[in-house]
Each structure stands twice: as structure tokens, then as C-alpha cells.
Design an enzyme around this catalytic site. Structure first.
Site, PDB file in Angstrom:
ATOM      1  N   ASP A  52      38.988  38.974  40.258  1.00 14.07           N
ATOM      2  CA  ASP A  52      39.373  40.389  40.267  1.00 14.07           C
ATOM      3  C   ASP A  52      40.033  40.792  41.586  1.00 14.07           C
ATOM      4  O   ASP A  52      40.807  41.747  41.627  1.00 14.07           O
ATOM      5  CB  ASP A  52      38.161  41.272  39.983  1.00 14.07           C
ATOM      6  CG  ASP A  52      37.765  41.138  38.520  1.00 14.07           C
ATOM      7  OD1 ASP A  52      37.034  40.197  38.189  1.00 14.07           O
ATOM      8  OD2 ASP A  52      38.257  41.938  37.705  1.00 14.07           O
ATOM      9  N   ASN A  75      34.619  38.248  41.423  1.00 16.10           N
ATOM     10  CA  ASN A  75      34.759  38.031  39.975  1.00 16.10           C
ATOM     11  C   ASN A  75      33.461  38.519  39.327  1.00 16.10           C
ATOM     12  O   ASN A  75      32.541  38.983  40.022  1.00 16.10           O
ATOM     13  CB  ASN A  75      35.037  36.553  39.684  1.00 16.10           C
ATOM     14  CG  ASN A  75      35.440  36.325  38.227  1.00 16.10           C
ATOM     15  OD1 ASN A  75      36.323  37.025  37.715  1.00 16.10           O
ATOM     16  ND2 ASN A  75      34.803  35.400  37.545  1.00 16.10           N
ATOM     17  N   ARG A 103      40.043  45.414  29.334  1.00 16.99           N
ATOM     18  CA  ARG A 103      39.330  44.939  30.523  1.00 16.99           C
ATOM     19  C   ARG A 103      39.947  43.621  30.971  1.00 16.99           C
ATOM     20  O   ARG A 103      40.772  43.051  30.271  1.00 16.99           O
ATOM     21  CB  ARG A 103      37.830  44.789  30.227  1.00 16.99           C
ATOM     22  CG  ARG A 103      37.597  44.069  28.925  1.00 16.99           C
ATOM     23  CD  ARG A 103      36.494  43.132  28.903  1.00 16.99           C
ATOM     24  NE  ARG A 103      36.564  42.104  29.906  1.00 16.99           N
ATOM     25  CZ  ARG A 103      37.344  41.010  29.815  1.00 16.99           C
ATOM     26  NH1 ARG A 103      38.149  40.800  28.792  1.00 16.99           N
ATOM     27  NH2 ARG A 103      37.328  40.113  30.782  1.00 16.99           N
ATOM     28  N   GLY A 104      39.487  43.151  32.146  1.00 11.37           N
ATOM     29  CA  GLY A 104      40.097  41.968  32.742  1.00 11.37           C
ATOM     30  C   GLY A 104      41.146  42.483  33.723  1.00 11.37           C
ATOM     31  O   GLY A 104      41.908  43.407  33.404  1.00 11.37           O
ATOM     32  N   ALA A 105      41.164  41.867  34.908  1.00 10.25           N
ATOM     33  CA  ALA A 105      41.976  42.417  36.000  1.00 10.25           C
ATOM     34  C   ALA A 105      43.456  42.636  35.636  1.00 10.25           C
ATOM     35  O   ALA A 105      43.975  43.749  35.784  1.00 10.25           O
ATOM     36  CB  ALA A 105      41.826  41.525  37.222  1.00 10.25           C
ATOM     37  N   GLN A 148      30.736  39.424  27.914  1.00  8.69           N
ATOM     38  CA  GLN A 148      32.161  39.103  27.724  1.00  8.69           C
ATOM     39  C   GLN A 148      32.355  37.641  27.327  1.00  8.69           C
ATOM     40  O   GLN A 148      33.303  37.298  26.626  1.00  8.69           O
ATOM     41  CB  GLN A 148      32.951  39.390  29.017  1.00  8.69           C
ATOM     42  CG  GLN A 148      33.144  40.853  29.324  1.00  8.69           C
ATOM     43  CD  GLN A 148      32.059  41.386  30.235  1.00  8.69           C
ATOM     44  OE1 GLN A 148      30.934  40.908  30.243  1.00  8.69           O
ATOM     45  NE2 GLN A 148      32.382  42.400  31.027  1.00  8.69           N
TER      46      GLN A 148
HETATM   47  O1  MRU Z   1      34.254  43.742  33.807  1.00  8.02           O
HETATM   48  P1  MRU Z   1      35.379  42.909  33.279  1.00  8.02           P
HETATM   49  O2  MRU Z   1      35.113  42.379  31.906  1.00  8.02           O
HETATM   50  O3  MRU Z   1      36.711  43.596  33.396  1.00  8.02           O
HETATM   51  O4  MRU Z   1      35.406  41.656  34.259  1.00  8.02           O
HETATM   52  C1  MRU Z   1      36.430  40.718  34.106  1.00  8.02           C
HETATM   53  C2  MRU Z   1      36.314  39.547  34.993  1.00  8.02           C
HETATM   54  O5  MRU Z   1      35.470  39.463  35.857  1.00  8.02           O
HETATM   55  C3  MRU Z   1      37.355  38.484  34.818  1.00  8.02           C
HETATM   56  O6  MRU Z   1      36.845  37.226  35.131  1.00  8.02           O
HETATM   57  C4  MRU Z   1      38.514  38.798  35.774  1.00  8.02           C
HETATM   58  O7  MRU Z   1      38.978  40.088  35.587  1.00  8.02           O
HETATM   59  C5  MRU Z   1      39.619  37.840  35.622  1.00  8.02           C
HETATM   60  S1  MRU Z   1      40.607  38.238  34.234  1.00  8.02           S
HETATM   61  C6  MRU Z   1      41.899  37.201  34.083  1.00  8.02           C
END
Ligand code: MRU
Length: 348
Positions: A239, A249, A48-50, A198
């Protein structure tokens, strides 16, 4: 010097990831062997994470076509595009996912060969290049963001925009790691980040591993921490960032930005250029993922709400650009007016 683990690597013809759903209780590496396994890992937030989901999807594209029997380039590209559509359907908000899939398809389109086995190699090298590129972009975000934070005592962050969300180094956490490597330990307050925690499970874990002083709070405590003057800035990841700077985000980010404004604190967004979507004018056009009701109605697997109650569970929100002090990218720090300044820095 502390060198963060990479949550996603290509090893022995498979995508190896840290299963983020099992942290912090256990550090488990899993191998993804098929495009379906990659799709499922993205959907269920094992990865996970963009930026990380973009890299996983690009490698997943290779798994999808590595045994292709296509007769020619056109047939190969059709298979590739079908697999890309499938992978893109896993999560809608982070633009890095579609961006990464497009980058790989573009590399195939531009390849000066019609030979299908050579094209398969093009897919793999493009995906690996994206992974390496992300590592570099995040390291550079660290350099660009460090001067903004170096004189502060503590910052607040939300969700996980650290190593675990990228190839390595993170985005919002990159300046913090950069400063730590140079002997400046910034204190970090971390929102737990309901519903999926998270912040508590991932950010608190990775900062602790790095030896950075971390204090975990529930989301509802952020205002108190600000009112007491315990943090001097908020820094989050992103994101998707629209052309006017509106930023999607993790759900809860928008509220934090309003709180930061009320308390006179700078609100920083850190993101690589792969997170910008200049094709959309404002945040209103960003698709917001809604996730299963059980993520809200249950806690630690136990129901905490009456059965049958209505539930709203958006995974992200959009922070209007007027609340953002600056966007830290690998190419430089962008300040308002974003509409004018964003294309200048992004065009570099
Ligand atoms: O649902 P997730 O855990 O994938 O959400 C992630 C986020 O919102 C992060 O802040 C975002 O992806 C930035 S990652 C460098």
C-alpha cells in the site's frame, strides 16, 4: 487464454465497479454516479486495493467537477482541490490514492487552456490514462516477477493483490497469471486474511476463476505450511513503500515476513511505481488506518466477542525492509540495499 475481469471501468459517464463486499457469493456490478458514492465505495471496501482505489478516486474527481460552474481556471482548480481533499480522506494508508489525485490535478495545472469545459475533459482523460497505465504497469510486473517464481512449485500470498485490487492483472498475482498464460501453473496458498477475509473471499475466488490451483488456509496456518516445505516463497502487494524499502501492506504481512525469514524463504513485495512514497524516509511515517471495532468483534455479521471488550483493529502493518528479499516493480526487480537501489530503478 484467461483474461481477468476488470473491477473498475468508466461506462456511460459513471464509474462501474465490482462490489467486492459481495464476493464470492455474488458477482454484482454497481454504478457510482457521484463523488460521494465513490468516497463511500472506497471507505466501505466495495472497491479496494491500493491501485484500484487510486483509479476510483481519479474518476471520482471527474464526477465531482463535471457540472462545475467555475468562472475561470483558478476557480476550477480550487473546486478540484477541495474534491481531492475529500476523496483523500476516505482511506489514509495507500499512497496510490493521493498519488492519483495529484496526477489529475497536475494534468489540469499543466493544461494549456483556461477554458473550464476543456479542463473538465482534461480531468477525465487524466483519470482514464491512470487506469490504462495501471493495467500496463501490472502486466509488466507480471513479466518482471515471473523469472523469480518460474522454478517454484508453490507460493503463499496474503490479502488480495490481484486483479480485483488493480485495473487488471494485479501486482502480487501478476507473475502467477503471467506464468499461467505460458502453461506453468504455480500452486498458491492463500491466507484468509482476518478480519475482512480478502484472501478467502477475493483471492481464492479470482484464482479459482483463473483455473490456478489454490489452497485456502487461516492466517495462523502459514507457519505450518512453511515448516512442511509446501511453499518456496511468499509474495504480497503493498500500500505504501518508503524510501528505505519499509512496506505497508495488509495487517499480518509483517508476521509473514518474519516467518519467511525463519524458514529461509524469499519474501517478495510486488508493487507499481504509484505505490512508492519517496518523500518519507522510513515506514514509521506511514499513516496506518484503524477501522471499526465490529470488524474484529463480529464474524459474518454475528458477534463473536463479549460486548464492551477493548478492540484494536489496524488495517495495515509495516514490514521492515530487512525482511524483504526483493521488490518487483514494472521497471525492474529492486534488491537491497533499497535506499540506494530504489531511486535508480524508480528514476528509469
Ligand atoms: O484493505 P484493503 O483490502 O484495501 O488492503 C489491500 C492490501 O493490503 C493489498 O495487499 C494492497 O493494497 C496491494 S493491492 C495490489
Amino acid at each position: 487464454m484467461f483474461e481477468p475481469l476488470s473491477p473498475i471501468v468508466w461506462r456511460d459517464g459513471q464509474v462501474e465497479i465490482i462490489d467486492q463486499t459481495r464476493l464470492p457469493l455474488e458477482l454484482v456490478l454497481i454504478k457510482l454516479r457521484t463523488v460521494e458514492e465513490v468516497w463511500e465505495a472506497i471507505k466501505t471496501l466495495k472497491v479496494r486495493g491500493a491501485p484500484a482505489i487510486g483509479i476510483a478516486a481519479a474518476l471520482g474527481l471527474y464526477l465531482a467537477i463535471k457540472d462545475s460552474q467555475a468562472a475561470d481556471k483558478k476557480g476550477f482548480q480550487t473546486e478540484l482541490s477541495r474534491a481531492a481533499d475529500y476523496l483523500a480522506s476516505s482511506r489514509p494508508t495507500a499512497v496510490n490514492l493521493c498519488w492519483a489525485l495529484q496526477q489529475v490535478q497536475q494534468a489540469v495545472g499543466l493544461a494549456a487552456t483556461d477554458d473550464v469545459s476543456s479542463l473538465k475533459e482534461v480531468v477525465l482523460s487524466a483519470a482514464l490514462e491512470l487506469r490504462a497505465g495501471d493495467e500496463k504497469m501490472c502486466r509488466d510486473i507480471g513479466c518482471q516477477g515471473a523469472p523469480l517464481l518460474q522454478d517454484l512449485e508453490a507460493v503463499l500470498t496474503h490479502c488480495n493483490a490481484g486483479t480485483l485490487a488493480t485495473a487488471r492483472y494485479g501486482t502480487a498475482l501478476a507473475p502467477i497469471y503471467h506464468l499461467a498464460a505460458r502453461g506453468k501453473l504455480l500452486k498458491v496458498f492463500v491466507d484468509e486474511t482476518r478480519p475482512l477475509l480478502q484472501g478467502a473471499r477475493l483471492t481464492a475466488w479470482e484464482l479459482q476463476q483463473a483455473g490456478i490451483p489454490v489452497t485456502l488456509i487461516t492466517d495462523s496456518m502459514a507457519a505450518t505450511v512453511m515448516a512442511r516445505g509446501w511453499v518456496q516463497a511468499v509474495i504480497v502487494g503493498a500500500d505504501r513503500i518508503a524510501a528505505n524499502g519499509d512496506t505497508a501492506n495488509k495487517i499480518g504481512t509483517y508476521g509473514l515476513a518474519i516467518l519467511a525469514r525463519e524458514h529461509g524463504l524469499p519474501f517478495y513485495v510486488a508493487a507499481p511505481s504509484s505505490t512508492f512514497d519517496l518523500s518519507i524516509a522510513t515506514g514509521e511515517q506511514i499513516p496506518i488506518e484503524e477501522r471499526a471495532a465490529a470488524e474484529v468483534s463480529c464474524f459474518g455479521g454475528q458477534p463473536v466477542a463479549p460486548q464492551g471488550v477493548n478492540i484494536f483493529n489496524p488495517a495495515f502493518d509495516v514490514t521492515p525492509h530487512r525482511y524483504i528479499t526483493a521488490i518487483i516493480t514494472e521497471k525492474g526487480v529492486i534488491r537491497p540495499p533499497f535506499e540506494a537501489n530504489l531511486p535508480v530503478i524508480m528514476g528509469k
